[in-house]
Design a protein around this motif. Structure first.
Motif, PDB file in Angstrom:
ATOM      1  N   ILE A   1     -11.826   1.060  -3.068  1.00  0.00           N
ATOM      2  CA  ILE A   1     -10.407   0.905  -2.767  1.00  0.00           C
ATOM      3  C   ILE A   1     -10.322   0.670  -1.264  1.00  0.00           C
ATOM      4  O   ILE A   1     -10.886   1.443  -0.488  1.00  0.00           O
TER       5      ILE A   1
ATOM      6  N   PHE B   1      -8.677  -4.523 -10.328  1.00  0.00           N
ATOM      7  CA  PHE B   1      -7.516  -3.807 -10.854  1.00  0.00           C
ATOM      8  C   PHE B   1      -6.314  -4.266 -10.040  1.00  0.00           C
ATOM      9  O   PHE B   1      -6.153  -3.896  -8.880  1.00  0.00           O
TER      10      PHE B   1
ATOM     11  N   LEU C   1      -5.462   0.775 -12.247  1.00  0.00           N
ATOM     12  CA  LEU C   1      -6.493   1.503 -11.508  1.00  0.00           C
ATOM     13  C   LEU C   1      -6.441   2.994 -11.844  1.00  0.00           C
ATOM     14  O   LEU C   1      -7.476   3.616 -12.116  1.00  0.00           O
TER      15      LEU C   1
END
Length: 185
Positions: free
Chosen positions: A86, A116, A122
């Motif tokens: 991320i 995602f 996610l």
């Protein structure tokens, strides 16, 4: 069925799973090795499929599986390990497994990334005890010119899959049916 033929069957049936584990970081030095492979695969993907940078910049997170090995002779299986990132920072490590029965023979290796595209997709992935890739994935398909489709439809799809770097004797690769589990490397 005699004991000898049962033993031979068990060895033959389990061989694809043993081959599938080769070279995938099983027994590796841990997260550092997985991260290095993820970095290499990400750079390769960006170099060969530059449109994936658009997907990455608009995604809530990217699961990169740098090496999936599949093998089969009637009964098949596959395995790989990767990292969920991320904002380009590793937050979790995952394994990917699959199994299949049917008309198949050979082995292949490939990499794939799951983008995602929404925070909800996610969160669903991260909170599941074992997430299975289904038919609802959108594939960003590479054309003959090497370009990916990153149209508005792809960017609005909850999860976009990109398969790349295929090598081996089994034609085609898909992430459908792959099961992803969080691991501690």
């Amino acid at each position: 069925m005699t004991a000898f033929s049962r033993r031979r069957f068990i060895v033959a049936a389990s061989a694809p799973f043993a081959v599938a584990a080769c070279g995938n970081g099983v027994g590796s030095t841990g997260g550092g090795r997985i991260d290095a492979r993820v970095d290499e695969a990400t750079n390769f993907m960006y170099d060969t499929l530059p449109e994936t940078q658009t997907l990455a910049s608009k995604s809530a997170g990217v699961l990169m599986m740098p090496l999936i090995t599949e093998a089969g002779f009637g009964i098949g299986g596959g395995f790989g390990r990767g990292a969920l990132r991320i904002d380009n920072v590793t937050v979790d490590y995952y394994s990917s497994t699959n199994a299949s029965i049917g008309l198949q023979i050979g082995a292949q290796q490939y990499a794939h990334a799951l983008f995602f595209m929404t925070p909800a997709s996610l969160n669903s992935f991260r909170s599941s005890p074992g997430w299975v890739a289904g038919a609802d994935l959108e594939y960003a398909v590479s054309s003959n010119s090497g370009a990916l489709t990153t149209d508005t439809t792809s960017l609005l799809t909850p999860v976009v899959a990109v398969v790349f770097g295929q090598a081996g004797l089994i034609a085609g690769a898909t992430v459908e049916g792959q099961k992803y589990n969080r691991i501690i490397p």
